[in-house]
Motif scaffolding. Structure first.
Motif, PDB file in Angstrom:
ATOM      1  N   UNK A   1      -5.266   7.519 103.532  1.00  0.00           N
ATOM      2  CA  UNK A   1      -5.775   8.502 104.486  1.00  0.00           C
ATOM      3  C   UNK A   1      -5.924   9.899 103.905  1.00  0.00           C
ATOM      4  N   UNK A   2      -5.090  10.274 102.947  1.00  0.00           N
ATOM      5  CA  UNK A   2      -5.172  11.632 102.390  1.00  0.00           C
ATOM      6  C   UNK A   2      -5.525  11.582 100.916  1.00  0.00           C
ATOM      7  N   UNK A   3      -6.221  12.609 100.482  1.00  0.00           N
ATOM      8  CA  UNK A   3      -6.672  12.678  99.102  1.00  0.00           C
ATOM      9  C   UNK A   3      -5.532  13.070  98.168  1.00  0.00           C
ATOM     10  N   UNK A   4      -5.512  12.460  96.995  1.00  0.00           N
ATOM     11  CA  UNK A   4      -4.543  12.866  95.968  1.00  0.00           C
ATOM     12  C   UNK A   4      -4.877  14.242  95.419  1.00  0.00           C
ATOM     13  N   UNK A   5      -6.087  14.712  95.702  1.00  0.00           N
ATOM     14  CA  UNK A   5      -6.521  15.997  95.182  1.00  0.00           C
ATOM     15  C   UNK A   5      -5.750  17.150  95.795  1.00  0.00           C
TER      16      UNK A   5
ATOM     17  N   UNK B   1     -11.192  10.111  91.989  1.00  0.00           N
ATOM     18  CA  UNK B   1     -10.168  10.991  92.530  1.00  0.00           C
ATOM     19  C   UNK B   1     -10.698  11.828  93.681  1.00  0.00           C
ATOM     20  N   UNK B   2     -11.965  12.208  93.625  1.00  0.00           N
ATOM     21  CA  UNK B   2     -12.495  13.167  94.601  1.00  0.00           C
ATOM     22  C   UNK B   2     -13.382  12.543  95.664  1.00  0.00           C
ATOM     23  N   UNK B   3     -13.646  11.236  95.609  1.00  0.00           N
ATOM     24  CA  UNK B   3     -14.574  10.633  96.558  1.00  0.00           C
ATOM     25  C   UNK B   3     -14.151  10.863  98.000  1.00  0.00           C
ATOM     26  N   UNK B   4     -12.865  10.640  98.294  1.00  0.00           N
ATOM     27  CA  UNK B   4     -12.434  10.797  99.687  1.00  0.00           C
ATOM     28  C   UNK B   4     -12.549  12.248 100.140  1.00  0.00           C
TER      29      UNK B   4
ATOM     30  N   UNK C   1     -14.707  24.496  83.496  1.00  0.00           N
ATOM     31  CA  UNK C   1     -13.520  23.808  83.990  1.00  0.00           C
ATOM     32  C   UNK C   1     -13.252  24.045  85.467  1.00  0.00           C
ATOM     33  N   UNK C   2     -13.966  24.965  86.080  1.00  0.00           N
ATOM     34  CA  UNK C   2     -13.760  25.212  87.503  1.00  0.00           C
ATOM     35  C   UNK C   2     -14.155  24.009  88.351  1.00  0.00           C
ATOM     36  N   UNK C   3     -15.118  23.242  87.869  1.00  0.00           N
ATOM     37  CA  UNK C   3     -15.556  22.057  88.606  1.00  0.00           C
ATOM     38  C   UNK C   3     -15.086  20.772  87.927  1.00  0.00           C
ATOM     39  N   UNK C   4     -13.995  20.876  87.202  1.00  0.00           N
ATOM     40  CA  UNK C   4     -13.443  19.724  86.499  1.00  0.00           C
ATOM     41  C   UNK C   4     -13.107  18.548  87.424  1.00  0.00           C
ATOM     42  N   UNK C   5     -12.634  18.795  88.669  1.00  0.00           N
ATOM     43  CA  UNK C   5     -12.351  17.649  89.541  1.00  0.00           C
ATOM     44  C   UNK C   5     -13.537  16.716  89.730  1.00  0.00           C
ATOM     45  N   UNK C   6     -14.773  17.241  89.667  1.00  0.00           N
ATOM     46  CA  UNK C   6     -15.945  16.397  89.869  1.00  0.00           C
ATOM     47  C   UNK C   6     -16.152  15.406  88.728  1.00  0.00           C
ATOM     48  N   UNK C   7     -15.467  15.609  87.616  1.00  0.00           N
ATOM     49  CA  UNK C   7     -15.571  14.667  86.502  1.00  0.00           C
ATOM     50  C   UNK C   7     -14.743  13.408  86.736  1.00  0.00           C
TER      51      UNK C   7
ATOM     52  N   UNK D   1     -22.796  21.878 100.345  1.00  0.00           N
ATOM     53  CA  UNK D   1     -21.584  22.460 100.938  1.00  0.00           C
ATOM     54  C   UNK D   1     -20.349  21.720 100.437  1.00  0.00           C
ATOM     55  N   UNK D   2     -20.425  20.386 100.391  1.00  0.00           N
ATOM     56  CA  UNK D   2     -19.283  19.583  99.953  1.00  0.00           C
ATOM     57  C   UNK D   2     -18.984  19.801  98.473  1.00  0.00           C
ATOM     58  N   UNK D   3     -20.014  19.760  97.628  1.00  0.00           N
ATOM     59  CA  UNK D   3     -19.815  19.885  96.180  1.00  0.00           C
ATOM     60  C   UNK D   3     -19.192  21.221  95.817  1.00  0.00           C
ATOM     61  N   UNK D   4     -19.640  22.296  96.454  1.00  0.00           N
ATOM     62  CA  UNK D   4     -19.158  23.626  96.093  1.00  0.00           C
ATOM     63  C   UNK D   4     -17.727  23.891  96.545  1.00  0.00           C
ATOM     64  N   UNK D   5     -17.121  22.937  97.242  1.00  0.00           N
ATOM     65  CA  UNK D   5     -15.710  23.101  97.610  1.00  0.00           C
ATOM     66  C   UNK D   5     -14.752  22.557  96.543  1.00  0.00           C
ATOM     67  N   UNK D   6     -15.303  21.955  95.502  1.00  0.00           N
ATOM     68  CA  UNK D   6     -14.451  21.450  94.426  1.00  0.00           C
ATOM     69  C   UNK D   6     -14.342  22.496  93.334  1.00  0.00           C
ATOM     70  N   UNK D   7     -13.634  23.539  93.651  1.00  0.00           N
ATOM     71  CA  UNK D   7     -13.487  24.656  92.722  1.00  0.00           C
ATOM     72  C   UNK D   7     -12.022  24.755  92.317  1.00  0.00           C
ATOM     73  N   UNK D   8     -11.746  24.386  91.083  1.00  0.00           N
ATOM     74  CA  UNK D   8     -10.363  24.410  90.595  1.00  0.00           C
ATOM     75  C   UNK D   8      -9.990  25.819  90.150  1.00  0.00           C
ATOM     76  N   UNK D   9      -8.753  26.203  90.392  1.00  0.00           N
ATOM     77  CA  UNK D   9      -8.264  27.513  89.964  1.00  0.00           C
ATOM     78  C   UNK D   9      -7.747  27.405  88.533  1.00  0.00           C
TER      79      UNK D   9
END
Length: 313
Positions: free
Chosen positions: A259-263, A202-205, A192-198, A165-173
């Protein structure tokens, strides 16, 4: 867990098939509509995924309402979902209050703040919340949870569906200009849709935020045997999230905060203690709320009186 692997495989296969079909579909639709490539590609991918999930659910013997988390009679299901929807809005409002009070989110100067504009963003949030919650909970806390639970038990289902559920929310437009679209554009979008996971740092939080949310929603599925409470909470949270997105901006210095993600400037480590408090309250108060929302193993709603009696033993 073969069931979980099957769902992941269908998702990946749907992505590949959708990527292959996107360009021919775009060429076809361009003869009668000027739709952007990413829009055509996303619709094709969703259609292929829907077909794949329907096929897999039939293969796994998931065909009854209870298999998808809808085992409660509709009147009780709706009451439970609405009650937890209100709870979701209330708890998300506390999180929104924290972001605004700590100046991690600030008012968008372009947002008029009139009554009509507030009603508009609420309706936008409501439509988004209900649709997102119904789709995601039916898939994750419904079909996938049921399939994994049959193989390995309820807590294995919780611990496997929440990370997915968590992984599939990293969908870049990703957008591709019309003059750059070619036969490989569908695969470009897919990669490139899941580029943030690379960028794990940046995406840990944000990942941990979605994981905490997924675990909390899955807890209600284990306690009740259905998705009514999960759908309500999920919808309520999305309503407030969408309203924040429509009316506020990340503060210029929010990226320096832990406290907040840079993402996205919304999710972040603040979600973790927030989720823990909600999950603890749900668990500690289960004798009060679970009997009225529970489905028994045969798929029938348990009477509130007998359920309360059993849970108090």
């Amino acid at each position: 867990m073969r069931a979980l692997a099957a769902f992941v495989g269908v998702i990946l296969l749907a992505g590949l098939i959708g990527a292959a079909l996107s360009y021919p579909a775009y060429e076809l639709t361009s003869t009668f509509a000027a739709w952007p490539f990413h829009r055509v590609a996303s619709r094709i991918a969703m259609l292929v995924l829907l077909i794949g999930l329907i096929w897999l659910c039939r293969r796994l013997g998931l065909g009854r309402k209870r298999d998808f988390g809808f085992g409660l009679p509709w009147p009780r299901f709706l009451r439970t979902a609405i009650l937890f929807g209100a709870l979701g809005v209330a708890t998300a409002a506390l999180g929104a209050g924290f972001l605004l009070e700590s100046r991690l989110r600030i008012a968008d100067p372009s947002f008029p703040g009139t009554l009509s504009s507030l009603i508009r963003i609420f309706l936008v949030g409501l439509a988004s919340g209900v649709s997102v919650a119904l789709i995601e909970e039916t898939v994750f806390r419904g079909a996938i949870h049921t399939a994994v639970e049959r193989e390995a038990g309820p807590w294995a289902a919780v611990l496997s569906t929440a990370p997915l559920f968590a992984v599939l929310h990293f969908f870049a437009r990703i957008h591709i200009p019309a003059d750059q679209v070619n036969a490989g554009s569908g695969f470009y979008l897919l990669v490139h849709s899941f580029q943030p996971l690379s960028q794990p740092a940046l995406v840990l939080d944000a990942f941990l935020s979605w994981l905490a949310v997924g675990l909390t929603l899955s807890l209600t599925r284990v306690l009740t045997g259905n998705t009514a409470a999960a759908i309500g909470l999920h919808a309520g949270w999305v309503i407030v999230l969408r309203m924040l997105q429509e009316s506020t901006l990340a503060a210029p210095d929010a990226g320096a905060s832990i406290w907040v993600s840079r993402l996205d400037g919304l999710l972040g480590y603040w979600i973790i203690p927030w989720s823990i408090v909600i999950a603890a309250a749900l668990w500690l108060g289960r004798r009060a709320w679970v009997p009225g929302a529970r489905t028994d193993p045969a798929g029938n709603a348990q009477p509130a009186v007998s359920g309360a009696s059993r849970s108090s033993r």
